[in-house]
Write a protein that holds these residues in place. Structure first.
Motif, PDB file in Angstrom:
ATOM      1  N   ASN A 152       4.216  -1.171 -13.946  1.00 56.83           N
ATOM      2  CA  ASN A 152       4.385  -2.394 -13.157  1.00 56.83           C
ATOM      3  C   ASN A 152       3.507  -2.412 -11.908  1.00 56.83           C
ATOM      4  OD1 ASN A 152       6.692  -4.358 -14.125  1.00 56.83           O
ATOM      5  ND2 ASN A 152       7.319  -2.283 -14.680  1.00 56.83           N
ATOM      6  N   TRP A 153       3.267  -1.261 -11.338  1.00 61.39           N
ATOM      7  CA  TRP A 153       2.372  -1.190 -10.180  1.00 61.39           C
ATOM      8  C   TRP A 153       0.957  -1.630 -10.571  1.00 61.39           C
ATOM      9  CZ3 TRP A 153       1.259   3.983  -7.122  1.00 61.39           C
ATOM     10  CH2 TRP A 153       0.729   3.666  -5.867  1.00 61.39           C
ATOM     11  N   MET A 154       0.484  -1.118 -11.710  1.00 60.02           N
ATOM     12  CA  MET A 154      -0.848  -1.495 -12.165  1.00 60.02           C
ATOM     13  C   MET A 154      -0.887  -2.969 -12.568  1.00 60.02           C
ATOM     14  SD  MET A 154      -3.939  -0.724 -12.512  1.00 60.02           S
ATOM     15  CE  MET A 154      -3.717   0.963 -11.973  1.00 60.02           C
ATOM     16  N   LEU A 155       0.188  -3.478 -13.130  1.00 65.07           N
ATOM     17  CA  LEU A 155       0.238  -4.899 -13.471  1.00 65.07           C
ATOM     18  C   LEU A 155       0.066  -5.761 -12.225  1.00 65.07           C
ATOM     19  CD1 LEU A 155       0.750  -7.295 -15.369  1.00 65.07           C
ATOM     20  CD2 LEU A 155       3.211  -6.917 -15.041  1.00 65.07           C
ATOM     21  N   GLU A 156       0.733  -5.390 -11.135  1.00 62.50           N
ATOM     22  CA  GLU A 156       0.604  -6.147  -9.879  1.00 62.50           C
ATOM     23  C   GLU A 156      -0.847  -6.143  -9.390  1.00 62.50           C
ATOM     24  OE1 GLU A 156       2.943  -7.969  -8.203  1.00 62.50           O
ATOM     25  OE2 GLU A 156       4.199  -7.587  -9.945  1.00 62.50           O
ATOM     26  N   ILE A 157      -1.494  -4.980  -9.466  1.00 63.32           N
ATOM     27  CA  ILE A 157      -2.891  -4.871  -9.009  1.00 63.32           C
ATOM     28  C   ILE A 157      -3.802  -5.733  -9.864  1.00 63.32           C
ATOM     29  CG2 ILE A 157      -4.842  -3.271  -8.835  1.00 63.32           C
ATOM     30  CD1 ILE A 157      -2.787  -1.083  -8.102  1.00 63.32           C
ATOM     31  N   VAL A 158      -3.670  -5.615 -11.184  1.00 60.55           N
ATOM     32  CA  VAL A 158      -4.526  -6.384 -12.085  1.00 60.55           C
ATOM     33  C   VAL A 158      -4.292  -7.878 -11.899  1.00 60.55           C
ATOM     34  CG1 VAL A 158      -4.956  -6.941 -14.524  1.00 60.55           C
ATOM     35  CG2 VAL A 158      -4.763  -4.545 -13.795  1.00 60.55           C
ATOM     36  N   ASN A 159      -3.032  -8.291 -11.802  1.00 59.56           N
ATOM     37  CA  ASN A 159      -2.718  -9.706 -11.615  1.00 59.56           C
ATOM     38  C   ASN A 159      -3.366 -10.261 -10.358  1.00 59.56           C
ATOM     39  OD1 ASN A 159      -0.479 -11.654 -10.118  1.00 59.56           O
ATOM     40  ND2 ASN A 159      -0.854 -12.202 -12.255  1.00 59.56           N
ATOM     41  N   LYS A 160      -3.304  -9.497  -9.276  1.00 58.15           N
ATOM     42  CA  LYS A 160      -3.868  -9.987  -8.009  1.00 58.15           C
ATOM     43  C   LYS A 160      -5.391  -9.989  -8.021  1.00 58.15           C
ATOM     44  CE  LYS A 160       0.170  -9.291  -5.120  1.00 58.15           C
ATOM     45  NZ  LYS A 160       1.060  -9.504  -6.283  1.00 58.15           N
ATOM     46  N   ILE A 161      -5.997  -9.055  -8.735  1.00 55.82           N
ATOM     47  CA  ILE A 161      -7.462  -9.067  -8.882  1.00 55.82           C
ATOM     48  C   ILE A 161      -7.895 -10.294  -9.677  1.00 55.82           C
ATOM     49  CG2 ILE A 161      -9.397  -7.898 -10.021  1.00 55.82           C
ATOM     50  CD1 ILE A 161      -8.077  -5.233  -9.235  1.00 55.82           C
ATOM     51  N   LEU A 162      -7.204 -10.560 -10.779  1.00 53.42           N
ATOM     52  CA  LEU A 162      -7.544 -11.731 -11.600  1.00 53.42           C
ATOM     53  C   LEU A 162      -7.294 -13.031 -10.834  1.00 53.42           C
ATOM     54  CD1 LEU A 162      -6.100 -10.698 -15.098  1.00 53.42           C
ATOM     55  CD2 LEU A 162      -8.474 -10.520 -14.285  1.00 53.42           C
ATOM     56  N   SER A 163      -6.242 -13.061 -10.027  1.00 52.04           N
ATOM     57  CA  SER A 163      -5.960 -14.248  -9.211  1.00 52.04           C
ATOM     58  C   SER A 163      -7.056 -14.453  -8.170  1.00 52.04           C
ATOM     59  CB  SER A 163      -4.601 -14.094  -8.514  1.00 52.04           C
ATOM     60  OG  SER A 163      -3.550 -14.030  -9.473  1.00 52.04           O
ATOM     61  N   ALA A 164      -7.499 -13.353  -7.578  1.00 50.15           N
ATOM     62  CA  ALA A 164      -8.508 -13.434  -6.519  1.00 50.15           C
ATOM     63  C   ALA A 164      -9.834 -13.984  -7.019  1.00 50.15           C
ATOM     64  CB  ALA A 164      -8.716 -12.060  -5.886  1.00 50.15           C
ATOM     65  N   CYS A 165     -10.147 -13.699  -8.290  1.00 53.68           N
ATOM     66  CA  CYS A 165     -11.423 -14.189  -8.819  1.00 53.68           C
ATOM     67  C   CYS A 165     -11.249 -15.457  -9.642  1.00 53.68           C
ATOM     68  CB  CYS A 165     -12.114 -13.104  -9.642  1.00 53.68           C
ATOM     69  SG  CYS A 165     -11.299 -12.729 -11.206  1.00 53.68           S
ATOM     70  N   GLY A 166     -10.055 -16.022  -9.643  1.00 54.98           N
ATOM     71  CA  GLY A 166      -9.819 -17.297 -10.319  1.00 54.98           C
ATOM     72  C   GLY A 166      -9.665 -17.215 -11.817  1.00 54.98           C
ATOM     73  N   ARG A 167      -9.401 -16.027 -12.342  1.00 61.00           N
ATOM     74  CA  ARG A 167      -9.269 -15.892 -13.795  1.00 61.00           C
ATOM     75  C   ARG A 167      -7.838 -16.094 -14.283  1.00 61.00           C
ATOM     76  NH1 ARG A 167     -12.420 -10.521 -15.448  1.00 61.00           N
ATOM     77  NH2 ARG A 167     -11.546 -11.068 -17.498  1.00 61.00           N
TER      78      ARG A 167
END
Length: 548
Positions: free
Chosen positions: A311-326
């Protein structure tokens, strides 16, 4: 009860007393007196155990180790047997027969240090003494059934009842005397390097490790394949099959049934598929569907053993994808673990994922052998992030998570941390062996489709972990964005988000998130056991796990 016990023993025709200790008929007074003069050889191997505590099991292990290194070509059935016994159909007592046996001799005994030969109780030179201990409750049950069989075979007076036998055992009045005097007498030698102490229960939990310990004690070098082969040959079912064919009556009675069952045997909250235990939401149908699950070219997969940082990695990946608009979805809106299905959802997760927008973020606890081929052998632009956490903190976190989950769903709790630890160590809890999982994925470390991250490294430098994940996903972020994502994904912030999740299982996930929290619950013995397991499993793999 005292009167019943006295009357039964007073006229028992199948036991006799020598110097205050009761013995079976085949252990004569002459044999016991001969023990003082029995000479040990320099390369003798002795197996000591209270009756029904594992004598024949360790004999099988020792015999196969000696066979594997070419030090014997006889079967365990051809070894002379228990030192203090003599049988009517044999021309000489066992202690006399042993004098003409080829070396190395494997000598068995149920005697105490006070009644055994001095060369066993106070060994010298290269004599090796293996002491096997079994918990008294299972010992007494096994001894009761063995005794009943033995008496029936020789048409002797049966024991009146289990209750009476238990009282005899408790008072130390049955054959070979007091269990506790026996065990403690030998345990006093635990610091003597001539001795190796084994627990029956530990052997049941991790038989390869027990075989390895015995081989090391006997100074026999065996590779992992040989260790596993011996362990397999010495499993209860295989050993019982061998003993059932023995030409000695008393050996055929020895193996009854496995009596160290855990609460998992009748657990109502897990089930087994192809040898691996799973939680109820990972069904056999879901697992069989994995072979046909199709990956898309832009899928992102997060792989981790339970409680290792999914779940920690999911939060990181989700926020990276959100930051780049994906993506504009929250982590809570992402479908979750691939192999799961829940009663309140209309379809299994793997089916729901088929209609999800790209890029999909797929979570799994499966091994390379049980995961879809597109994850274990990814192609195109599929990205697989593997998160690893040291097994000690993983086990502690998993224990607390499991207890919370069972309480929430009103299911049977795990009896104790000690029992959970033994299940974890043996790879018998949900999702199987931690080491098989980690090493299975670690073999892919040179494949550019994979990125491996350690939970402990993420704790030490979270911005660097975020930067590594973003680079792997080919997302360009400036330092301010990296820092912002790292801040949002600190444990306290992530826990606050998970606590508000609409999914029950996610609200249980974040507890402390510490490195080294295992020290609050592990005993020294448990820590050493897991250290040894790590050394054995990870040696030569190039994987170093951090525990601090």
């Amino acid at each position: 009860m005292a009167e019943k016990t006295a009357s039964f023993l007073d006229d028992d025709d199948f036991t006799h007393v020598v110097k205050g200790i009761r013995y079976p008929p085949d252990v004569t007074k002459d044999n016991l007196e001969a023990m003082a003069n029995f000479g040990l050889r320099d390369d003798d191997i002795v197996i000591v155990a209270f009756p029904k505590a594992g004598t024949n099991w360790v004999l099988e292990i020792v015999n196969k180790i000696l066979s594997a290194c070419g030090r014997t070509d006889v079967s365990s059935d051809d070894m002379v047997g228990k030192l203090e016994f003599s049988y009517p159909h044999e021309p000489r007592p066992r202690h006399v027969m042993l004098q003409t046996c080829a070396s190395p001799r494997v000598i068995l005994t149920h005697l105490t240090p006070h009644t055994a030969p001095p060369g066993i109780s106070q060994p010298k030179d290269n004599v090796k003494v293996i002491v096997v201990m079994r918990n008294p409750k299972d010992t007494v049950v096994s001894d009761f059934h063995f005794e009943q069989k033995l008496r029936a075979r020789f048409e002797r007076k049966p024991l009146p009842s289990w209750d009476e036998f238990f009282q005899l055992f408790l008072a130390g009045k049955h054959t070979f005397g007091c269990y506790f005097d026996h065990v403690l007498g030998w345990w006093q030698r635990r610091d003597d390097p001539h001795f190796l102490f084994l627990k029956y229960e530990d052997m049941k939990k991790d038989l390869p490790n027990a075989v390895r310990s015995v081989a090391t004690f006997l100074k026999v070098k065996l590779d992992d394949a040989s260790i596993e082969a011996i362990a397999h040959a010495c499993t209860f079912s295989n050993m019982k099959a061998a003993l059932d064919k023995s030409r000695y009556d008393d050996r055929t009675f020895n193996a009854r049934k496995e009596t160290t069952a855990t609460f998992m045997d009748d657990d109502d909250f897990t089930h087994v598929v192809k040898g691996i235990r799973y939680p109820p939401y990972v069904t056999k149908d879901n697992l069989e569907a994995m072979a046909n699950f199709r990956l898309r070219a832009d899928d992102i997969v997060i792989v981790a053993f339970p409680k290792a940082g999914t779940n920690w990695m999911l939060e990181i990946v989700n926020k990276i994808l959100s930051a780049c608009g994906r993506t504009d979805a929250s982590s809570d809106d992402m479908v979750g673990k691939l192999e799961f299905s829940y009663p309140h959802e209309p379809r299994p997760r793997h089916v729901m994922l088929q209609t999800c927008a790209s890029p999909r973020v797929i979570l799994t606890h499966l091994t390379p052998h049980t995961a879809p081929p597109g994850i274990s052998q990814p192609k195109d632009n599929v990205k697989v992030l593997v998160v690893m956490r040291n097994p000690k903190d993983t086990a502690v976190s998993y224990f607390h998570f499991e207890q919370k989950r069972r309480a929430y769903f009103e299911r049977k709790p795990i009896p104790s941390w000690d029992e959970f630890f033994q299940l974890f160590l043996a790879g018998k809890h949900t999702f199987g062996c931690y080491f098989d999982h980690v090493l299975g994925w670690w073999q892919r470390r040179d494949d550019p489709h994979f990125l491996f991250l350690k939970y402990e490294d993420m704790k030490k430098d979270l911005p660097n972990a975020v930067r590594s994940v973003a680079t792997f996903l080919k997302v360009k972020l400036d330092d301010a964005s990296i820092e912002a994502i790292a801040h949002a994904c600190t444990f306290s912030n992530m826990k606050a988000a998970l606590d508000k999740s609409r999914y029950d299982d996610r609200t249980f996930n974040a507890r402390k998130g510490l490195v080294g929290d295992w020290k609050t619950i592990f005993t020294d013995e448990q820590s050493k056991s897991l250290d040894l397991k790590c050394k054995t499993k990870l040696e030569g793999a190039g994987l170093i796990l951090d525990f601090e």
